[in-house]
Every structure is written in C-alpha cells, then in structure tokens.
Design a protein around this motif. Sequence first.
Motif, PDB file in Angstrom:
ATOM      1  N   ARG A 126       1.034  -1.617  -3.932  1.00  0.00           N
ATOM      2  CA  ARG A 126      -0.153  -2.425  -4.238  1.00  0.00           C
ATOM      3  C   ARG A 126      -1.251  -2.181  -3.192  1.00  0.00           C
ATOM      4  N   PRO A 127      -2.118  -1.224  -3.406  1.00  0.00           N
ATOM      5  CA  PRO A 127      -3.186  -0.985  -2.436  1.00  0.00           C
ATOM      6  C   PRO A 127      -4.341  -1.969  -2.586  1.00  0.00           C
ATOM      7  N   SER A 128      -5.024  -2.221  -1.471  1.00  0.00           N
ATOM      8  CA  SER A 128      -6.291  -2.937  -1.516  1.00  0.00           C
ATOM      9  C   SER A 128      -7.328  -1.929  -1.993  1.00  0.00           C
ATOM     10  N   VAL A 129      -8.602  -2.177  -1.797  1.00  0.00           N
ATOM     11  CA  VAL A 129      -9.625  -1.217  -2.226  1.00  0.00           C
ATOM     12  C   VAL A 129      -9.401   0.098  -1.474  1.00  0.00           C
TER      13      VAL A 129
ATOM     14  N   ASN B  94      -8.695 -10.043 -16.388  1.00  0.00           N
ATOM     15  CA  ASN B  94      -7.852  -9.205 -17.236  1.00  0.00           C
ATOM     16  C   ASN B  94      -7.282  -8.021 -16.470  1.00  0.00           C
ATOM     17  N   TYR B  95      -8.065  -7.494 -15.534  1.00  0.00           N
ATOM     18  CA  TYR B  95      -7.583  -6.390 -14.698  1.00  0.00           C
ATOM     19  C   TYR B  95      -6.351  -6.827 -13.914  1.00  0.00           C
ATOM     20  N   ALA B  96      -6.460  -7.933 -13.175  1.00  0.00           N
ATOM     21  CA  ALA B  96      -5.366  -8.406 -12.338  1.00  0.00           C
ATOM     22  C   ALA B  96      -4.180  -8.877 -13.174  1.00  0.00           C
ATOM     23  N   ARG B  97      -4.466  -9.548 -14.291  1.00  0.00           N
ATOM     24  CA  ARG B  97      -3.388 -10.061 -15.152  1.00  0.00           C
ATOM     25  C   ARG B  97      -2.561  -8.920 -15.734  1.00  0.00           C
ATOM     26  N   THR B  98      -3.243  -7.883 -16.261  1.00  0.00           N
ATOM     27  CA  THR B  98      -2.504  -6.767 -16.869  1.00  0.00           C
ATOM     28  C   THR B  98      -1.783  -5.939 -15.811  1.00  0.00           C
TER      29      THR B  98
ATOM     30  N   GLU C 238       2.666  -3.748  -0.093  1.00  0.00           N
ATOM     31  CA  GLU C 238       1.225  -3.985  -0.159  1.00  0.00           C
ATOM     32  C   GLU C 238       0.543  -3.129   0.902  1.00  0.00           C
ATOM     33  N   LEU C 239      -0.428  -2.342   0.464  1.00  0.00           N
ATOM     34  CA  LEU C 239      -1.040  -1.355   1.347  1.00  0.00           C
ATOM     35  C   LEU C 239      -2.469  -1.734   1.717  1.00  0.00           C
ATOM     36  N   GLY C 240      -2.691  -1.906   3.005  1.00  0.00           N
ATOM     37  CA  GLY C 240      -4.023  -2.226   3.509  1.00  0.00           C
ATOM     38  C   GLY C 240      -4.259  -1.499   4.809  1.00  0.00           C
ATOM     39  N   GLY C 241      -5.502  -1.268   5.135  1.00  0.00           N
ATOM     40  CA  GLY C 241      -5.842  -0.589   6.377  1.00  0.00           C
ATOM     41  C   GLY C 241      -5.747  -1.516   7.570  1.00  0.00           C
ATOM     42  N   PRO C 242      -6.126  -1.027   8.764  1.00  0.00           N
ATOM     43  CA  PRO C 242      -6.009  -1.834   9.982  1.00  0.00           C
ATOM     44  C   PRO C 242      -7.087  -2.904  10.127  1.00  0.00           C
ATOM     45  N   GLU C 243      -8.183  -2.822   9.329  1.00  0.00           N
ATOM     46  CA  GLU C 243      -9.266  -3.786   9.472  1.00  0.00           C
ATOM     47  C   GLU C 243      -9.452  -4.620   8.209  1.00  0.00           C
TER      48      GLU C 243
ATOM     49  N   LYS D 162      15.357   9.844 -11.548  1.00  0.00           N
ATOM     50  CA  LYS D 162      15.974   9.226 -10.376  1.00  0.00           C
ATOM     51  C   LYS D 162      15.063   8.240  -9.643  1.00  0.00           C
ATOM     52  N   ARG D 163      13.774   8.588  -9.544  1.00  0.00           N
ATOM     53  CA  ARG D 163      12.863   7.719  -8.792  1.00  0.00           C
ATOM     54  C   ARG D 163      11.552   7.533  -9.541  1.00  0.00           C
ATOM     55  N   LEU D 164      11.051   6.302  -9.471  1.00  0.00           N
ATOM     56  CA  LEU D 164       9.774   5.971 -10.095  1.00  0.00           C
ATOM     57  C   LEU D 164       8.913   5.222  -9.089  1.00  0.00           C
ATOM     58  N   VAL D 165       7.688   5.706  -8.903  1.00  0.00           N
ATOM     59  CA  VAL D 165       6.710   5.014  -8.066  1.00  0.00           C
ATOM     60  C   VAL D 165       5.567   4.580  -8.963  1.00  0.00           C
ATOM     61  N   HIS D 166       5.275   3.296  -8.932  1.00  0.00           N
ATOM     62  CA  HIS D 166       4.216   2.729  -9.777  1.00  0.00           C
ATOM     63  C   HIS D 166       3.095   2.202  -8.887  1.00  0.00           C
ATOM     64  N   LEU D 167       1.885   2.720  -9.093  1.00  0.00           N
ATOM     65  CA  LEU D 167       0.736   2.244  -8.333  1.00  0.00           C
ATOM     66  C   LEU D 167       0.077   1.088  -9.065  1.00  0.00           C
ATOM     67  N   SER D 168       0.096  -0.050  -8.431  1.00  0.00           N
ATOM     68  CA  SER D 168      -0.470  -1.266  -9.009  1.00  0.00           C
ATOM     69  C   SER D 168      -1.731  -1.643  -8.227  1.00  0.00           C
ATOM     70  N   SER D 169      -1.890  -2.898  -7.931  1.00  0.00           N
ATOM     71  CA  SER D 169      -3.050  -3.372  -7.179  1.00  0.00           C
ATOM     72  C   SER D 169      -2.663  -4.610  -6.396  1.00  0.00           C
TER      73      SER D 169
END
Length: 328
Positions: free
Chosen positions: A150-153, A127-131, A210-215, A110-117
């Motif tokens: 898509r999280p940041s670091v 190659n990391y970003a392209r793939t 896209e996931l990033g912190g407050p700073e 029913k649901r799929l969550v994919h962690l990317s970047s």
Amino acid sequence: MSKLVTIYGGSGFVGRYIARRMAKAGWRVRVAVRRPNEALFVQTYGVVGQVEPELCNIRDDASVRHAMRGADAVVNCVGILNNLGKNKFDAVHHEGAERVARLASLAGVKRLVHLSSIAADVDSDSNYARTKGLGEQSVKTYFPDATILRPSVVFGVEDQFFNRFAKMTTFSMVLPVVGGNTLFQPVYVDDVAAATEVALTGAVPTGVYELGGPEVDTLKGLIHFMLKEIQRRRLVVNLPFWVGSVMDFGFDMMQAVSGGLIPNTILSRDQVRLLKHNNVVSEGARGLADLGIKPTPFEAVAPEYLWRFRPSGEYASIKESAKKLRKA
C-alpha cells in the motif's frame, strides 16, 4: 531456466520500474498490457527476449489467464485515478484484482504481489479507496499468501504529482489546491519496485505493507517545495472543500457530456473525497524498513526531473554556478 514473472500493468509508472528490477535480477518478464505496441520500450530492460510485452485486458478472464501461463510469480499493479470508458473503478480495482488472484491460485502460481493504496478502505466514501479495499479483500480470499503493498503518493521522473503541479505553474500565477492541509508521505517509485522485488523472492513474510517515504508534509508544503525547486513564485491558494466540490462537478460534467473525449485530469469529485483524509503510513504498520529498504527522500530525487520547469530550464544551474564564480 530462469523464473518467469507476469506483471499486469507493467508498462505503467510503477510497473516499468518493477519490470526493470526483475530483469536485472535475472527473471524473464512478461509485461501484460492493453497496448503492447506502446510498451515496446520495456524490451530494453534486459537481453533479447528477456522482457516482452503481451496483449492483455484485465477485465477478461481468458486474456488474464493466457498472460500468466507458466508464470512462477505474478504482480498486479493496474490502477486508475478516474473512471473513463469501460475502465471503471469497480471493473479495474475490485473485479480485476479478484480475477488476477483467482486465476493465479488456480494456475498454481507460487507468489502474488498486489499493489493497492494506502487509502484502501471498504467503508470509504471515495470510490477509488472503496474499490481498492474491496480488491484487497478479494485477493486475500483467493490468494491468502499474497503480499499486498500500500504505497502513499508515489513520486519519480514520470509521476503525476510533482510534475502535474509544476506544469500548472507554466501557465498560471495562482495554484488553487483543495485539501492543502492534508498530510502525505511521498514514496519513491523505485523503492516501491524494490519492495515488490523483495516480496517476490519470498525473503520476507507475506501480508500487508504500507509504503511511505521518510518525510510527512502537507499538500501545500509539498507544493511550496516544488516551487522552490523550479525557481518560480506562485500564489498557492488553499480552497475550502465545498469550493472544490463545485469545481469538480463542472469538470466531471465536462467529461460526461463529451463522452470521455475531454477526460477530467484536473479534479474529480472522488479525488476531493480522498483529499479529506491523510495519506500516511498507519501507526504500527509494517513498511519499507521491514522489507530491508531505506526510504528515499523526495528532496534527493525530485530536483533531478523538476529542473525542466524552471524559467531557464537546464541552464538555471549553469547560471547559478556562473554567479558564484563571479562573486568569488
């Protein structure tokens, strides 16, 4: 019967936080990993039998299919930072993501969550970003209603960001960095897990977040923050990218010549390419706020695990308190 979620890479840095959250929410959790014997710790996240590791290789159809049997939801958080052995960027980030999405669609998940970047880009010279970008395309093709995060670091107790640089200070008076002026927006690992949990409940629209912190700060600025927290003085040298290219060639050659016995955990050519681009949330992109999550600042969490790199370790704060008492 409670719902079942299969988490590919569920014993990794981010995956274990997702597994813990889903167990607390009452889900049954199947942690699909290559080495189940090294993932037994996930069983402590729930009651007996609620969270179980299972052997799975994301490069194999039968293995991936078996791990998602009977699952109501699937999370793919498998990722690598360096090509090593058969685990290449294309095999893991692109083909692996495609395999999970395709088989999940066929299985009626029913649901799929994919962690990317946040760096994902099919046109990137990295190659990391392209793939990562190609993986997203495949997920959208086979599972259009998937949620892509898509999280940041990512930072947290087990991170390879603050911990990595802090460890370097224990044997070097100089911290050479490449891309010191590149911007980052560190996001707390449990905020990423919370975003995954919200997406799995179906309480928010599907799509890309896209996931990033407050700073937002430069790489060099983040390292200076780390140095202040561990109470060490080190010279931070921002190296030109061409110097970084010479260094990474040597490190990559060392890994190649050793047949992977000496993995390049310092700096690769691909990482230098990544560091040429800012790693922050795009303007107008949906993010943590749209998921109902207040982002956690790194200043509130990093000191809780960086203390072990201080010259006096856990006693540094005790000494500081004693000094204040004497002055009073």
